[in-house]
Design a protein around this motif. Structure first.
Motif, short mmCIF file in Angstrom:
data_model
loop_
_atom_site.label_atom_id
_atom_site.label_comp_id
_atom_site.label_asym_id
_atom_site.label_seq_id
_atom_site.Cartn_x
_atom_site.Cartn_y
_atom_site.Cartn_z
N HIS A 112 17.38 27.09 -1.27
CA HIS A 112 17.96 25.87 -1.82
C HIS A 112 19.25 26.15 -2.58
N ASN A 113 19.36 27.33 -3.16
CA ASN A 113 20.63 27.70 -3.80
C ASN A 113 21.74 27.82 -2.76
N ARG A 114 21.41 28.38 -1.61
CA ARG A 114 22.41 28.48 -0.55
C ARG A 114 22.84 27.10 -0.07
N LEU A 155 16.34 36.88 7.50
CA LEU A 155 17.34 36.84 8.57
C LEU A 155 18.73 36.48 8.03
N CYS A 156 18.78 35.71 6.94
CA CYS A 156 20.07 35.46 6.30
C CYS A 156 20.63 36.76 5.72
N ASP A 172 24.71 39.22 1.00
CA ASP A 172 24.95 38.43 -0.22
C ASP A 172 26.34 37.79 -0.21
N ARG A 173 26.95 37.74 0.94
CA ARG A 173 28.29 37.17 1.05
C ARG A 173 28.31 35.72 0.59
N LYS A 174 29.33 35.35 -0.17
CA LYS A 174 29.49 33.98 -0.62
C LYS A 174 30.50 33.25 0.28
N PRO A 175 30.20 32.01 0.69
CA PRO A 175 31.15 31.26 1.53
C PRO A 175 32.47 31.07 0.81
N SER A 176 33.55 31.27 1.54
CA SER A 176 34.89 31.11 0.97
C SER A 176 35.30 29.64 1.02
N SER A 178 21.36 29.60 11.40
CA SER A 178 22.67 29.38 12.02
C SER A 178 23.53 28.47 11.15
N GLY A 179 22.90 27.43 10.60
CA GLY A 179 23.65 26.51 9.74
C GLY A 179 24.18 27.20 8.49
N LEU A 180 23.35 28.02 7.85
CA LEU A 180 23.78 28.74 6.66
C LEU A 180 24.87 29.76 6.99
N THR A 181 24.78 30.33 8.19
CA THR A 181 25.84 31.26 8.63
C THR A 181 27.13 30.51 8.90
#
Length: 547
Positions: free
Chosen positions: A39-41, A70-71, A77-81, A229-232
């Motif tokens: 949920h944090n993601r 799998l994430c 731990d990469r954060k989306p830019s 896939s969506g989170l990626t």
């Protein structure tokens, strides 16, 4: 003695119980942690992409530990830019009228340089709304479908008028391959693709239980796979932020559609691959177009809303579709000629380079027919050095040495095809096509399909092509349903999983004309019914969004 035995076992049972309770508590705690992480993601950042609502979380609740694990494998731990990768475009050297996107300025520390003729991407609001064909160069399939869509898009305005052979003059079509935009986001995709390609090659060549396990994994595209896939895809948003949010985007890879929706785009079309309904291949917040009615029905049964899915037809290049009547008539004439005409067998290799062992065995099995001049062999090794070497080795083994032609350029492929279209025969019984570049590796199969009597390929995206097909051994169990689609339409065989099965079909192709006549007749009828109009329909829908 009995009392000691009973007391000892009692202690053991207590220990086992304590361990089990401990493991249960650990699972509860870790599930709670994984749920919180999930949920944090979703909140950081918050995007319009709503996978849980799309799959109906009440029916398809997340398996939080699986998603967390799998994430971690996918992006750690990469954060989306939140940055915007500025885009430029340059005229395609392969497809006239097509603009290819790339990074506007070279990335610091990267060895990849911007194209000399590239210009910053600027959308003119006074010009017709551009079309963006988004893809990811993972294997050949997604790229092949993207180029098929482009072949219709660059002619879209002219096709809707009175002169179907003129290109549109005001609308720009962009070929947006996310891997072509040098960026950390592209690096993320490359890492994932490297793992998939390597596993496909290894499992296909090992076979047996290992291949079956990988095949089953390819059927497991459940709601959690879509969540991952969506989170990626959220990480890929910077590759879209330089485009207006109302730009119509035709995606040929689910990551592209997911990233576009997550970035806020409102006119997204996802071209669904294969013929097997999985949550993994459909995308919330957009229109998912499918190739066949069974897939359409199964998505509806899964719970995909009718507003999010539509039957469109097969993803086929324009040149192949427009020439179906002439090409099929020519194949029928060759098959029924009183003077026997060698059967032209086109064998391409997929983008992952899998199937080496099986295809080489198949070439060996064709040796007698080749030597008897009953078969002409077109081998497309693509840009795989190991497949070129494998083909050269097997040709030496069956006694051809250097007695075959080699074509290494796109121009050479066109010249080869045009010579056959003119009624001539190839100068050699075997022709090997191999390239150092990616585009001709993909395009060669499309170009040669017009002059092939039989396309011998795994049941991938090529299973939907309007050419008689011998469906050879699959890579991944999801592909078996594409072979069934071809067989039921009458334009391909059932899957031939063993060389003996291939030999039986070849006997039918070579020692009679009935099967080839039937397949070509079916292709002609399918074409009249719009079966192969998928890309054309996708472009028309996109143009409707643009108006």
């Amino acid at each position: 003695m009995g009392l000691i035995f009973d007391e000892s076992w009692g202690d053991v049972l207590i220990i086992i119980l304590i361990v089990l309770v401990g493991l249960f508590i650990l699972k509860v705690l870790f599930t709670s942690y994984a749920k919180s992480s999930y949920h944090n993601r979703l909140k950081n950042p918050s995007t319009p992409l709503d996978v849980d609502g799309f799959v109906d979380i009440a029916k398809n609740a997340p398996k939080y530990i699986k998603v967390w694990f799998l994430c971690k494998l996918s992006f750690g731990d990469r954060k989306p830019s939140e940055e915007t990768v500025k885009l430029a475009s340059v005229e395609s050297t392969h497809v006239p009228g097509l603009q290819v996107t790339e990074r506007a300025e070279s990335r610091k520390g990267s060895k990849i340089q911007s194209s000399a003729n590239a210009k910053p991407l600027k959308i003119d609001p006074a010009a017709p709304t551009p079309l963006v064909i988004g893809t990811i160069r993972m294997g050949f399939g997604h790229h092949r479908i993207a180029y098929a869509a482009c072949s219709w898009a660059v002619h879209a305005d002219a096709d809707s008028g009175s002169s179907p052979n003129k290109k549109s003059t005001g609308r720009t079509t962009y070929f947006h391959d996310l891997l072509n935009v040098d960026s950390p986001e592209a690096d993320l995709i490359k890492d994932a693709d490297a793992i998939y390609s390597k596993m496909s090659r290894i499992t296909s060549n090992i076979g047996g239980i290992v291949e079956r396990a990988w095949g089953k994994a390819m059927l497991s595209g459940d709601s959690d796979a879509l969540r991952i896939s969506g989170l990626t895809a959220v990480h890929l948003r910077p590759l879209f932020k330089d485009l207006p949010l109302d730009t119509p985007i035709i995606a040929t890879h689910c990551y592209v559609a997911l990233a576009a929706v997550a970035a806020g785009f409102t006119n997204v079309i996802n071209l669904v691959i294969d013929n097997h309904a999985q949550w993994f291949v459909v995308v919330p917040g957009c229109l998912n177009l499918v190739q066949g009615p069974v897939n359409y029905q199964n998505f509806l049964k899964m719970g995909v809303s009718p507003k999010n899915v539509q039957l469109a037809g097969h993803w086929i290049p324009r040149d192949l579709v427009l020439n179906i009547p002439d090409d099929c008539a020519r194949r029928i004439a060759r098959a029924t000629s009183p003077e026997f005409k060698p059967r032209r067998i086109l064998i391409p290799v997929g983008g992952a380079g899998a199937q080496r062992n099986f295809i080489c065995k198949y070439v060996k099995s064709l040796a007698p027919l080749i030597k008897q001049k009953k078969v002409q062999l077109f081998l497309n090794a693509g840009d795989h050095i190991h497949m070129k070497a494998a083909f050269e080795s097997v040709l030496r083994e069956i006694g051809f040495g250097e007695n075959y032609d080699t074509v290494t350029t796109t121009a050479g492929v066109h010249e080869f095809r045009d010579n056959l279209l003119a009624g001539n025969e190839p100068t050699s019984t075997v022709t090997l096509f191999s390239f150092s570049e990616y585009f001709p590796a993909v395009a060669t199969t499309d170009i040669l399909s017009r002059v092939a009597d039989v396309l011998a390929c795994k049941p991938s995206e090529l299973a939907f092509y309007p050419v008689p097909k011998l469906m050879i051994r699959r890579v991944g169990d999801h592909e078996q349903y594409s072979a069934l689609r071809a067989a039921e339409l009458g334009d391909g065989t059932l899957e031939a999983r063993e060389i003996e099965d291939c030999d039986k079909y070849m006997d039918l192709f070579v020692n009679g004309s009935d099967l080839l006549e039937q397949m070509n007749t079916s292709i002609i009828e399918n074409n009249k019914n719009g079966i192969y109009d998928g890309c054309n329909n996708a472009v028309k829908i996109a143009l409707g969004m643009a108006s």
